[in-house]
Design a protein around this motif. Structure first.
Motif, short mmCIF file in Angstrom:
data_model
loop_
_atom_site.label_atom_id
_atom_site.label_comp_id
_atom_site.label_asym_id
_atom_site.label_seq_id
_atom_site.Cartn_x
_atom_site.Cartn_y
_atom_site.Cartn_z
N VAL A 75 0.96 -1.20 -0.02
CA VAL A 75 0.00 0.02 0.01
C VAL A 75 0.85 1.10 -0.31
O VAL A 75 1.96 1.32 0.81
CB VAL A 75 -0.78 0.18 1.36
N PHE A 76 0.64 2.02 -0.78
CA PHE A 76 1.18 3.42 -0.81
C PHE A 76 0.28 4.37 -0.22
O PHE A 76 -0.89 4.51 -1.05
CB PHE A 76 1.60 3.92 -2.34
N THR A 77 0.29 4.92 0.63
CA THR A 77 -0.72 6.17 1.08
C THR A 77 -0.11 7.06 1.48
O THR A 77 1.00 7.76 1.87
CB THR A 77 -1.07 5.50 2.51
N ILE A 78 -0.94 8.38 1.06
CA ILE A 78 -0.54 10.02 0.78
C ILE A 78 -1.12 10.57 1.99
O ILE A 78 -2.37 10.59 2.25
CB ILE A 78 -0.92 10.41 -0.44
N GLU A 79 -0.77 11.41 2.58
CA GLU A 79 -0.93 12.33 3.73
C GLU A 79 -0.15 13.47 3.72
O GLU A 79 1.25 13.56 3.69
CB GLU A 79 -1.00 11.64 4.89
N ASN A 80 -0.55 14.76 4.12
CA ASN A 80 0.27 15.82 4.27
C ASN A 80 0.10 16.46 5.60
O ASN A 80 0.77 17.70 5.84
CB ASN A 80 -0.29 17.06 3.35
N ASN A 81 -0.27 15.78 6.64
CA ASN A 81 -0.50 16.39 7.95
C ASN A 81 0.45 15.53 8.80
O ASN A 81 0.30 14.49 9.02
CB ASN A 81 -1.88 16.08 8.73
N SER A 82 1.43 16.30 9.41
CA SER A 82 2.81 15.55 9.83
C SER A 82 2.14 14.82 11.08
O SER A 82 2.67 13.79 11.37
CB SER A 82 3.68 16.61 10.13
N ARG A 83 1.28 15.35 11.88
CA ARG A 83 1.15 14.76 13.22
C ARG A 83 0.38 13.45 12.56
O ARG A 83 0.49 12.55 13.58
CB ARG A 83 -0.07 15.63 13.97
N LYS A 84 -0.64 13.22 11.74
CA LYS A 84 -1.31 12.37 11.40
C LYS A 84 -0.35 11.15 10.88
O LYS A 84 -0.39 9.75 11.00
CB LYS A 84 -2.41 12.44 10.55
N ILE A 85 0.78 11.52 10.25
CA ILE A 85 1.78 10.72 9.52
C ILE A 85 2.40 9.96 10.67
O ILE A 85 2.54 8.91 10.64
CB ILE A 85 2.57 11.55 8.56
N ASP A 86 2.89 10.60 11.65
CA ASP A 86 3.57 9.99 12.68
C ASP A 86 2.61 9.01 13.69
O ASP A 86 3.23 7.96 13.91
CB ASP A 86 3.92 11.06 13.57
N GLU A 87 1.35 9.46 13.94
CA GLU A 87 0.19 8.53 14.42
C GLU A 87 0.29 7.30 13.42
O GLU A 87 0.43 6.15 14.18
CB GLU A 87 -1.01 9.29 14.76
#
Length: 197
Positions: A75-87
């Motif tokens: 799975v390749f998953t895209i996100e641009n919110n750094s807090r959510k990426i870390d979680e």
């Protein structure tokens, strides 16, 4: 911790967090459990091996997608919110699925241009105002015979009108609206040679 227990914990966390937050960027806005179960069945039924998710949040939906893949699936998953990426990264580690997931951080348009085509399955659950702008890129990445699933197709129908109209204009795309969760729009890319307009 088992995957099932982790999913249950994240469900409750999502409900508690979103009830307490007024700022949209701080909400998880996770899919419903029945949507997760539906996605899991679709992944297995389509024999998907390469999945693209647009909108990771804290990784709840990603876990449903990834845990349903066969050996060697990714799975390749895209996100641009750094807090959510870390979680999300921490949740993937807890589920012991991190080796099957690549997190992509940044602008979705830029990131899509760097991905390889012939993706089997795309799950779209992000900023709906961007969908029309990235539609051609998304379906260019999706293989013939591949499936795109768009969340919130009932709950936010008005926000998806232009995106839906674009899809309807493409002769090689077939759709079905499924009343699961907040509404799932299934878009199948027919096996044809006609290019997207």
């Amino acid at each position: 911790m088992s995957l099932e227990q982790l999913l249950k914990n994240l469900e409750q966390l999502g409900l508690d967090n979103d009830d307490a937050q007024s700022e949209r960027s701080k909400k998880y806005l996770n899919i419903t459990r029945d949507t997760g179960e539906f996605l899991a069945v679709l992944i297995k039924a389509t024999d998907a091996k390469t999945v693209l998710e647009v909108g990771t949040s804290n990784g709840y939906s990603t876990l449903w997608l990834t845990s349903s893949l066969p050996d060697g699936g990714h799975v390749f998953t895209i996100e641009n919110n750094s807090r959510k990426i870390d979680e999300a990264s921490e949740n993937f580690r807890k589920a012991e699925l991190d080796s099957k997931i690549t997190q992509l951080d940044g602008d979705v348009v830029d990131l899509l241009s760097k991905l390889s085509p012939n993706i089997d399955f795309i799950f779209l659950d992000a900023d709906r105002s961007q969908y029309l702008a990235i539609a051609k890129q998304l379906f260019g990445l999706l293989k013939e015979g591949g499936l795109l699933v768009c969340d919130n197709a009932v709950s936010h129908k008005e926000e998806l009108e232009e995106f839906n109209a674009w899809i309807a204009d493409q002769s090689n795309l077939s759709t079905s609206l499924v009343p699961v969760g907040k509404g799932e729009l299934l878009v199948y890319k027919d096996r044809s040679t006609r290019s997207l307009s």
